[in-house]
Design an enzyme around this catalytic site. Sequence first.
Site, mmCIF file in Angstrom:
data_model
loop_
_atom_site.group_PDB
_atom_site.id
_atom_site.type_symbol
_atom_site.label_atom_id
_atom_site.label_comp_id
_atom_site.label_asym_id
_atom_site.label_seq_id
_atom_site.Cartn_x
_atom_site.Cartn_y
_atom_site.Cartn_z
ATOM 1 N N CYS A 204 75.173 -26.289 43.244
ATOM 2 C CA CYS A 204 74.294 -26.687 44.359
ATOM 3 C C CYS A 204 72.874 -26.200 44.157
ATOM 4 O O CYS A 204 71.912 -26.905 44.481
ATOM 5 C CB CYS A 204 74.851 -26.166 45.674
ATOM 6 S SG CYS A 204 74.845 -24.366 45.814
ATOM 7 N N HIS B 150 75.545 -21.489 49.677
ATOM 8 C CA HIS B 150 75.214 -22.870 49.347
ATOM 9 C C HIS B 150 73.703 -23.057 49.420
ATOM 10 O O HIS B 150 73.031 -22.449 50.265
ATOM 11 C CB HIS B 150 75.900 -23.820 50.337
ATOM 12 C CG HIS B 150 75.814 -25.268 49.971
ATOM 13 N ND1 HIS B 150 76.120 -25.744 48.704
ATOM 14 C CD2 HIS B 150 75.446 -26.363 50.693
ATOM 15 C CE1 HIS B 150 75.964 -27.062 48.676
ATOM 16 N NE2 HIS B 150 75.552 -27.448 49.867
ATOM 17 N N ASN C 244 71.623 -32.773 51.324
ATOM 18 C CA ASN C 244 72.707 -32.059 50.667
ATOM 19 C C ASN C 244 73.009 -32.710 49.319
ATOM 20 O O ASN C 244 72.455 -33.763 48.979
ATOM 21 C CB ASN C 244 73.954 -32.053 51.571
ATOM 22 C CG ASN C 244 74.847 -30.862 51.320
ATOM 23 O OD1 ASN C 244 74.750 -30.191 50.299
ATOM 24 N ND2 ASN C 244 75.730 -30.587 52.258
#
Length: 473
Positions: A73, A392, A414
């Site tokens: 991520c 994250h 995202n």
Amino acid sequence: MTDNTKAIKPELLAQYAKDFNADRANLVAANAAVSAGVLEAATDYKGQRALPRDFSIELKQGSITNQRHSGRCWMFASLNTLRYELMHKWGLDDFEFSETYLFFWDTMEKSNTYLENVLSTLDEPTDGRLFQEINYGPADDGGWWQMFADLVNKYGLVPKSAYPESANSKNSDAFKQYLNTKLREFAAELRDRHANGASVDDLRALKDQDMSTVYRICAISLGEPPAKFDFLARVSNDDKKNDETKDGKKAENDKPKTGKDERKQIREYGITPVEFYKKYVPVDVNDLATLCNVPMKDRPFNKRYRIRYTANVAEAGDMEFINVPLDVFKKAAVDQISAGHPIWFACDCTQFSLRTAGYFDCDSVRVDQLFGTDFTFDKAQGLEYGDSPSNHAMTLTGVNLDENGKPNRWKVENSWGKDNGADGYYVASDAWFDRFVTEIIIRKEYLDDATRALLATEPVELDPWQPLTKRSR
């Protein structure tokens, strides 16, 4: 002898069950949660309605990306911030960097740094806290912005077309499992040879041999990265639409088209990754700073911190953070987005989160109502007790400012694909931002003078297990 004073007493269990069944709300909640799951049962439609997906400041980004079953991520969020700048600098409708390219080099660098850390701790006990920290996930996927910057400085960047995804970049579990096993075997051999009197020079020569095996594992799993590549992109025609002459007639460039794509092309032949980064990315990754908001008494604000043993590129040094109060933290974020630049950020994405629906918001996830108990941790307690570490990284691409110019919700890009959230985008309430966002990456030009001055101060060193922030996955 059994110590029954520590046991759950049967008479208390009977009372718990009696109390539970006496409350109608418990029975309704149990039916909902057992049938639909905790998050579905706790979802509050009023909270969702209070977070519309429109924003007074919104940045036009490319297609949503997908890290798949991997812990990349932080790379995706980093590359998403840079691709926005590249797209708008060169007039491209869409663009994506190769995440696999940096994944290859990050794995190589983490492996090398792990073995160097083993060499620097040869006399530490294997069950000691320091070696246990070093030995946990030697080449795991997670990371920080500064790790990304160090990789870009050394290896540059390439478009996705030059180094596409592989099965092992999209699902890295087996690749990293066996690489980590091999690295720990190398560590054991280095420590055994040290115990038998080998010199550091001899051990480092052995480490260099070990890295040949690491390269082979990476190349077999991901394919070798390109040293040079060709690049083709087409510039958007948006600025030519609806052009008219002074007579009100369509301009010459709007004459009937053939089926041929006649947009202007950007072409490169045999360009290196470092050349590509320096030529096409209008951002110097070194011109950004990591701000964190960690309101813990033993982590005073307005100080620079360095966490030991957190480098991925050994020679580049460990990760550093400037800890600032929330008002400074948020003002920097609002100022940067208002100026038209997205923001890398790290958070605990699991707390009060509706993954499929695309909400980060305590008023939309009413587990307090579902379970009939308040959740009272504040930000400092959540960090101190390991309940809400950064796990994250994503990208802020919009913010809504109220009539007083204060943020009340944030647009979040995202990297979980377009099927999660609203076409891949989430909305976060400002209260959720305050509570669960711990890091943002800010261009130095949007730092106030006092915060900018902290970049030149001597850092406070922390051990890798001391609470501040964790590597994002």
